[in-house]
Enzyme design. Structure first.
Site, PDB file in Angstrom:
ATOM      1  N   GLU A 176     -74.798  57.947 -42.603  1.00  0.00           N
ATOM      2  CA  GLU A 176     -74.368  58.472 -43.907  1.00  0.00           C
ATOM      3  C   GLU A 176     -72.972  57.954 -44.212  1.00  0.00           C
ATOM      4  OE1 GLU A 176     -75.724  62.641 -44.855  1.00  0.00           O
ATOM      5  OE2 GLU A 176     -75.271  62.822 -42.736  1.00  0.00           O
TER       6      GLU A 176
ATOM      7  N   LYS B  61     -90.109  63.262 -46.877  1.00  0.00           N
ATOM      8  CA  LYS B  61     -89.780  61.970 -47.501  1.00  0.00           C
ATOM      9  C   LYS B  61     -91.015  61.077 -47.511  1.00  0.00           C
ATOM     10  CE  LYS B  61     -84.914  62.125 -46.107  1.00  0.00           C
ATOM     11  NZ  LYS B  61     -84.121  62.204 -47.312  1.00  0.00           N
TER      12      LYS B  61
ATOM     13  N   LYS C  89     -71.512  60.599 -39.777  1.00  0.00           N
ATOM     14  CA  LYS C  89     -70.923  60.753 -41.110  1.00  0.00           C
ATOM     15  C   LYS C  89     -69.856  59.676 -41.281  1.00  0.00           C
ATOM     16  CE  LYS C  89     -72.508  65.058 -42.179  1.00  0.00           C
ATOM     17  NZ  LYS C  89     -73.528  65.172 -43.238  1.00  0.00           N
TER      18      LYS C  89
ATOM     19  N   LYS D 175     -83.323  75.026 -41.585  1.00  0.00           N
ATOM     20  CA  LYS D 175     -82.602  74.731 -40.369  1.00  0.00           C
ATOM     21  C   LYS D 175     -81.153  75.217 -40.492  1.00  0.00           C
ATOM     22  CE  LYS D 175     -80.650  70.568 -40.071  1.00  0.00           C
ATOM     23  NZ  LYS D 175     -79.502  70.384 -40.978  1.00  0.00           N
TER      24      LYS D 175
ATOM     25  N   ARG E 178     -76.416  88.321 -52.967  1.00  0.00           N
ATOM     26  CA  ARG E 178     -75.481  89.452 -52.894  1.00  0.00           C
ATOM     27  C   ARG E 178     -74.695  89.662 -54.171  1.00  0.00           C
ATOM     28  NH1 ARG E 178     -73.114  87.430 -47.290  1.00  0.00           N
ATOM     29  NH2 ARG E 178     -73.646  85.514 -48.342  1.00  0.00           N
TER      30      ARG E 178
ATOM     31  N   ASP F 217     -77.000  69.027 -36.142  1.00  0.00           N
ATOM     32  CA  ASP F 217     -77.251  68.984 -37.584  1.00  0.00           C
ATOM     33  C   ASP F 217     -78.366  68.001 -37.945  1.00  0.00           C
ATOM     34  OD1 ASP F 217     -76.690  69.622 -40.277  1.00  0.00           O
ATOM     35  OD2 ASP F 217     -75.465  67.822 -40.504  1.00  0.00           O
TER      36      ASP F 217
ATOM     37  N   HIS G 109     -86.560  68.764 -44.082  1.00  0.00           N
ATOM     38  CA  HIS G 109     -86.773  68.026 -45.333  1.00  0.00           C
ATOM     39  C   HIS G 109     -87.051  66.543 -45.086  1.00  0.00           C
ATOM     40  CE1 HIS G 109     -82.499  66.888 -45.043  1.00  0.00           C
ATOM     41  NE2 HIS G 109     -82.762  65.942 -45.940  1.00  0.00           N
TER      42      HIS G 109
ATOM     43  N   HIS H  87     -84.140  66.201 -37.457  1.00  0.00           N
ATOM     44  CA  HIS H  87     -84.671  65.072 -38.229  1.00  0.00           C
ATOM     45  C   HIS H  87     -84.980  63.862 -37.339  1.00  0.00           C
ATOM     46  CE1 HIS H  87     -83.258  67.525 -41.408  1.00  0.00           C
ATOM     47  NE2 HIS H  87     -82.043  67.045 -41.521  1.00  0.00           N
TER      48      HIS H  87
END
Ligand code: BG6
Length: 519
Positions: free
Chosen positions: A232, A198, A356, A164, A55, A251, A194, A256
């Site tokens: 993570e 891997k 997380k 996603k 944009r 998420d 993704h 995954h």
């Protein structure tokens, strides 16, 4: 790149790579470095160009200058200026709003012009790297303007990679699938994950089905349980607004982690054809037992991080992060106990956890075998006893940051007496030598350019995964958590996650590490 099909081991087809939402993070951090790496390794056609659609009011020269800075910051290796110049000269910019048909008319004109200049033979790969609310608009408009039309033989081809999250729950995923399928055939749709790009995830198929020794014991008779961890140390960073609407189940787990589960639990496919492989993954996904509301309460745990130190960095509580509500009910951690109701896995629990701001960054699959029935070596004075004192055999597939596979087993320690110790048989990916660093997107982009959809999600797979996740989300929504925040940043999550597995007499494996033995 994704399998041993000789037909795919070649540079991608001539094509134009269109990136919708090219001003976002994904383009500079992953897509551009991945395209650069593909060019470097001769995996891009000479007849290739990129059109960025966004944009912002920028000229083509400004966009090239910006990417010039970005590639030097985000390339996975030192930039070879000659190679980069070759890519930069093929970059074009199309400014436009995603919900305005005019954008697609302009793009159409550019596709013809750029295509003629670079001899791309009419093939176009569209990459939807925009916020998900635009997916529907973009695909509908592409359909109206005829950008995705291809003949029955798919030549020239038009393929669309969709990032996603694909949907928000089962209902919205079905609606999006229905709308996308009005414009595109299934073989034009590449729903990207993704994780499946891997290296060690791709190795799981080779490991399981390229070796004869695992298959006979890969079932309920020999396996006690499976644990999958995607931990993570980072928090939500700058993505508070996105994360508030997502949470870890949407998420990371629904996509995954369910794919890691499918790769662990699937039957051998009849061949490496994309649909043969995807059919087997699909069978696993549809065999995961959906939970009743009572089971959601018993078999799931959710958490949200409080202030603390994770990965050496100070984090505020999630509720204090930018663009996050101070009373947020979004989960930043979840642990689930799932069952795969088929003959291979009936009764074997699959424990999944992700979060997380945890103690460590690691993605790992632990397959724990049943104990030996009698333990001569653990018993008193040489007598056999029950084996409960012995460490179990475990097969651990380390996906990141360690990459490799190890088997934990019992061995006699040297000396005159029978003393035992748990030892590891290990394969470390580093033993292959150092791989050129990559973004993880190279394989997937290349696969799309050669028409290999094996590693991408099919419509039914996405819906089957949502069918498992949605009942959990529904219960969580109707019963907001009363104990958030319930784990400090830098820990292994809430105590309830330990209880989830410990009440079954099992334990999370937190401390496994591959030895860093190689080159
Ligand atoms: C993404 C999630 O899909 O995966 C992120 O949106 C998460 O929240 C990321 O951090 C993890 O990917 P990786 O490759 O770093 O494990």
């Amino acid at each position: 790149m994704s399998n041993s099909h000789a037909q795919y081991e070649r540079p991608g087809d001539p094509c134009i790579f269109v990136i919708y939402g090219s001003s976002g993070d994904l383009t500079k951090r992953k897509l551009l470095p991945a395209l650069y790496n593909l060019l470097l390794h001769n995996l891009l056609s000479d007849n290739f160009a990129i059109i960025c659609v966004a944009r912002r009011d920028l000229t083509q020269e400004q966009v090239r200058a910006q990417f010039d800075q970005d590639i030097h910051q985000f390339a996975t290796q030192k930039v070879d200026e000659v190679i980069w110049a070759k890519l930069k000269d093929r970059l074009y910019y199309c400014k436009g709003e995603f919900d305005n048909r005019q954008t697609y008319e302009t793009l159409n004109g550019m596709l013809t012009e750029v295509g003629q200049k670079h001899h791309t033979q009419g093939n176009v790969l569209f990459y939807l790297s925009t916020p998900p609310e635009y997916f529907d608009h973009i695909i509908k408009n592409m359909g109206l303007v005829g950008l995705t039309q291809q003949n029955d033989h798919g030549t020239p081809w038009k393929r669309v990679i969709i990032e996603k999250p694909f949907g928000y729950d089962l209902e919205s995923a079905k609606a999006l699938n229905a709308s996308v399928r009005q414009v595109l055939h299934e073989d034009q749709i590449y729903r990207i994950d993704h994780y499946l790009g891997k290296e060690t995830v791709q190795n799981m198929m080779v490991f399981r089905f390229g070796n004869g020794i695992f298959e006979p014991v890969w079932n309920r008779r020999f396996i006690d349980h499976v644990q999958i961890t995607t931990a993570e140390t980072v928090g939500v960073e700058t993505r508070g607004a996105f994360y508030e609407k997502a949470g870890v189940l949407r998420d990371v787990i629904q996509n995954h982690m369910f794919m890691l589960l499918a790769l662990t639990a699937m039957d051998p496919p009849s061949s490496l054809r994309a649909d043969a492989v995807r059919n087997e993954k699909m069978k696993v996904l549809e065999s995961i037992r959906p939970m009743t509301p009572e089971e959601v309460i018993q078999n799931t745990v959710r958490g949200q991080y409080d202030a603390g130190v994770a990965g050496g960095k100070n984090y505020p509580a999630y509720r204090g992060e930018k663009n996050v509500s101070p009373t947020s009910n979004t989960e930043t951690f979840a642990a689930l106990k799932l069952y795969v109701d088929n003959w291979r896995w009936a009764g074997v629990p699959f424990y999944l956890r992700s979060g997380k701001c945890l103690a460590e960054r690691k993605t790992e699959i632990v397959v724990q075998f049943r104990r030996a029935p009698l333990a001569f070596f653990g018993g008193q004075e040489g007598n056999a006893s029950l084996a409960s004192d012995l460490g179990p055999n475990r097969l651990i597939m380390s996906i990141q940051p360690d990459e490799g596979i190890s088997i934990e087993m019992l061995a006699k320690t040297p000396g005159a007496f029978i003393r035992t110790q748990s030892v590891n048989l290990e394969f470390n990916y580093k033993d292959f030598g150092t791989n050129p660093p990559s973004t993880g997107y190279e394989t997937l982009i290349h696969d799309c350019m050669v028409g290999d959809p094996t590693l991408f999600h099919r419509t039914d797979m996405v819906e089957a995964a949502w069918a498992v996740a949605t009942p959990i989300l529904d219960v969580w929504k109707s019963l907001p958590a009363r104990d958030f925040p319930n784990y400090p940043a830098g820990s292994w999550g809430p105590a309830a996650a330990d209880r989830l597995i410990e009440q079954d007499g099992r334990k999370w494996v937190n401390d496994h590490k591959l030895k860093q033995q190689a080159c």
